[in-house]
Design a protein around this motif. Sequence first.
Motif, PDB file in Angstrom:
ATOM      1  N   GLN A 146       0.828  -1.203   0.000  1.00 54.78           N
ATOM      2  CA  GLN A 146       0.000   0.000   0.000  1.00 54.78           C
ATOM      3  C   GLN A 146       0.865   1.258   0.000  1.00 54.78           C
ATOM      4  O   GLN A 146       0.550   2.247  -0.685  1.00 54.78           O
ATOM      5  CB  GLN A 146      -0.928   0.001   1.223  1.00 54.78           C
ATOM      6  CG  GLN A 146      -1.927  -1.145   1.257  1.00 54.78           C
ATOM      7  CD  GLN A 146      -2.899  -1.126   0.097  1.00 54.78           C
ATOM      8  OE1 GLN A 146      -3.168  -0.079  -0.496  1.00 54.78           O
ATOM      9  NE2 GLN A 146      -3.439  -2.289  -0.261  1.00 54.78           N
ATOM     10  N   SER A 147       1.966   1.237   0.742  1.00 58.74           N
ATOM     11  CA  SER A 147       2.881   2.390   0.776  1.00 58.74           C
ATOM     12  C   SER A 147       3.527   2.605  -0.585  1.00 58.74           C
ATOM     13  O   SER A 147       3.687   3.743  -1.037  1.00 58.74           O
ATOM     14  CB  SER A 147       3.958   2.181   1.843  1.00 58.74           C
ATOM     15  OG  SER A 147       3.389   2.137   3.133  1.00 58.74           O
ATOM     16  N   LEU A 150       1.013   4.240  -2.941  1.00 58.53           N
ATOM     17  CA  LEU A 150       0.833   5.649  -2.615  1.00 58.53           C
ATOM     18  C   LEU A 150       2.025   6.472  -3.075  1.00 58.53           C
ATOM     19  O   LEU A 150       1.870   7.534  -3.687  1.00 58.53           O
ATOM     20  CB  LEU A 150       0.624   5.801  -1.105  1.00 58.53           C
ATOM     21  CG  LEU A 150       0.406   7.233  -0.589  1.00 58.53           C
ATOM     22  CD1 LEU A 150      -0.821   7.858  -1.246  1.00 58.53           C
ATOM     23  CD2 LEU A 150       0.269   7.227   0.931  1.00 58.53           C
ATOM     24  N   ASP A 151       3.238   5.974  -2.793  1.00 58.34           N
ATOM     25  CA  ASP A 151       4.446   6.677  -3.230  1.00 58.34           C
ATOM     26  C   ASP A 151       4.494   6.784  -4.753  1.00 58.34           C
ATOM     27  O   ASP A 151       4.862   7.833  -5.303  1.00 58.34           O
ATOM     28  CB  ASP A 151       5.693   5.949  -2.737  1.00 58.34           C
ATOM     29  CG  ASP A 151       5.904   6.080  -1.236  1.00 58.34           C
ATOM     30  OD1 ASP A 151       5.244   6.929  -0.613  1.00 58.34           O
ATOM     31  OD2 ASP A 151       6.731   5.323  -0.691  1.00 58.34           O
ATOM     32  N   ARG A 153       2.101   6.906  -6.940  1.00 63.76           N
ATOM     33  CA  ARG A 153       1.165   7.921  -7.446  1.00 63.76           C
ATOM     34  C   ARG A 153       1.705   9.329  -7.201  1.00 63.76           C
ATOM     35  O   ARG A 153       1.522  10.226  -8.022  1.00 63.76           O
ATOM     36  CB  ARG A 153      -0.192   7.757  -6.771  1.00 63.76           C
ATOM     37  CG  ARG A 153      -0.990   6.561  -7.270  1.00 63.76           C
ATOM     38  CD  ARG A 153      -2.360   6.516  -6.635  1.00 63.76           C
ATOM     39  NE  ARG A 153      -3.112   7.752  -6.880  1.00 63.76           N
ATOM     40  CZ  ARG A 153      -4.317   7.991  -6.374  1.00 63.76           C
ATOM     41  NH1 ARG A 153      -4.902   7.090  -5.603  1.00 63.76           N
ATOM     42  NH2 ARG A 153      -4.940   9.128  -6.638  1.00 63.76           N
ATOM     43  N   ARG A 154       2.349   9.510  -6.071  1.00 60.39           N
ATOM     44  CA  ARG A 154       2.887  10.835  -5.743  1.00 60.39           C
ATOM     45  C   ARG A 154       4.088  11.198  -6.614  1.00 60.39           C
ATOM     46  O   ARG A 154       4.409  12.376  -6.776  1.00 60.39           O
ATOM     47  CB  ARG A 154       3.287  10.879  -4.271  1.00 60.39           C
ATOM     48  CG  ARG A 154       2.093  10.883  -3.313  1.00 60.39           C
ATOM     49  CD  ARG A 154       2.536  10.722  -1.875  1.00 60.39           C
ATOM     50  NE  ARG A 154       1.431  10.953  -0.942  1.00 60.39           N
ATOM     51  CZ  ARG A 154       1.496  10.698   0.363  1.00 60.39           C
ATOM     52  NH1 ARG A 154       2.606  10.207   0.885  1.00 60.39           N
ATOM     53  NH2 ARG A 154       0.450  10.943   1.141  1.00 60.39           N
TER      54      ARG A 154
END
Length: 239
Positions: A146-147, A150-151, A153-154
């Motif tokens: 999950q991390s 998220l990373d 996408r950022r």
Amino acid sequence: MSHDLSTRASDARELMDDPNADIAMLERTYERFRLVNALVSGPGEFYRRDIRPRARRGPIRILDIGAGGGDVCRMIAARLQRDGLTAEITALDADERAIRWASAQDGGSGVRYRRALSEELVAEGEQYDVVFSNHLLHHLTTQELQSLLLDSRRLVGEDGLVVHRDIARSRAAYMLYSAVTWLVSGVLLRGSFIREDGLISIRRSYTSKELTSIVPPGWTVRFSLPSRLELRHNGRAGR
């Protein structure tokens, strides 16, 4: 030995992930990745479909998370050079052993090798046109996955693309890999972790259904033969 492939063997650990792994065997494993990835990962298709069209519009930035021996990055760099296209490519890995070996094999490709975590690049405000990984997802816990998403996408810009490519777990994949690698284990794979770790990797990998059930909205899971998963996200769609 027979293994239950109906559920993911998330507690199994690959030999190369051991910090005390034999360094000679580890480096031979990095070297053999080039052959294994060429045969099973389809890096050429990834380049033609996702890298080259973007590079034709102008110079781009590419990030490989969990790059290992860096062979996919060097392949991309070579094809871009052949096609007269320009990109800044970063091979990222948290393992110093991988980065040290990959840097020594660069051969003038121009790839940048960096030991770091994706969250560090996020904190630095880095942005890329394409973020990808190859055979990384099965190494991660659910929280780490999950991390990573998220990373990822950022780290992509408004028109950026994220592609995480991995193995799909199945008994057919396990049996085929076991049979093929047994045939060449005494020659091509001798002195490496490729055969044993590959079998562990398949046991640790997701099925398409499993991966679909845990990824956030906006991600697309694709299955392709032979037993491949691809997790994609378009930067514009998620912002």
